[in-house]
Write an enzyme that holds these catalytic residues in place. Structure first.
Site: not given
Length: 163
Positions: A51, A59, A95
């Site tokens: 990330r 998004e 992540r």
């Protein structure tokens, strides 16, 4: 309580990265781009999800802006490209969170070119002023997400509205 949280974060980081890597720079190879702030890499023989630290990209469901951010990242980080990762931490989804370096700081370039916002809630691990200044310049130039006066709905607000 705080020491328990730190212990959990340390344990998660140890699972995602070889001993001693968090907080340091490591090299990896780009495997794929998930969206405007998530990539898959191969590091030390393992496939990992990363990330991008200190930014929040639109998004995929945010109209064309999510796809534009992803395409921008695909152009900057083609599959097979060797990159540097300045690992900051591991997030709640497991992540690794890192600044991505490929000749330049890709995270910062995303903000500078209007493809992502400075993620104010998570700026503590990065040079916050650098990210805020880059966002200001992008907004003044009306780049990317700033083509709409005041910018598009922030991704964190968009996600909150969908819950």
């Amino acid at each position: 309580m705080a020491s328990k949280v730190l212990l959990v974060v340390a344990a998660l980081t140890a699972l995602a990265w070889p001993a001693g890597v968090a907080g340091q720079g490591v090299t990896a190879m780009v495997l794929s781009i998930g969206d405007g702030d998530t990539i898959r890499v191969r590091q030390a023989g393992k496939a990992l999800t990363v990330r991008l630290a200190c930014i929040d990209a639109p998004e995929m469901a945010q109209g064309t802006y999510g796809q534009q951010a992803r395409s921008y990242l695909q152009q900057r980080l083609p599959v097979g490209r060797e990159i540097g990762l300045e690992v900051k931490t591991t997030d709640r989804y497991g992540r690794s969170v890192a600044e991505v370096i490929s000749e330049i700081n890709i995270n910062l370039a995303m903000v500078e070119d209007g493809q992502a916002f400075a993620y104010r809630q998570y700026l503590s691990g990065c040079n916050a002023q650098e990210y805020l200044d880059a966002e200001y310049r992008a907004s003044r130039r009306r780049y990317g997400v700033w083509q709409v006066k005041g910018g598009i709905t922030r991704p964190w607000d968009f996600r909150r509205g969908r819950r």
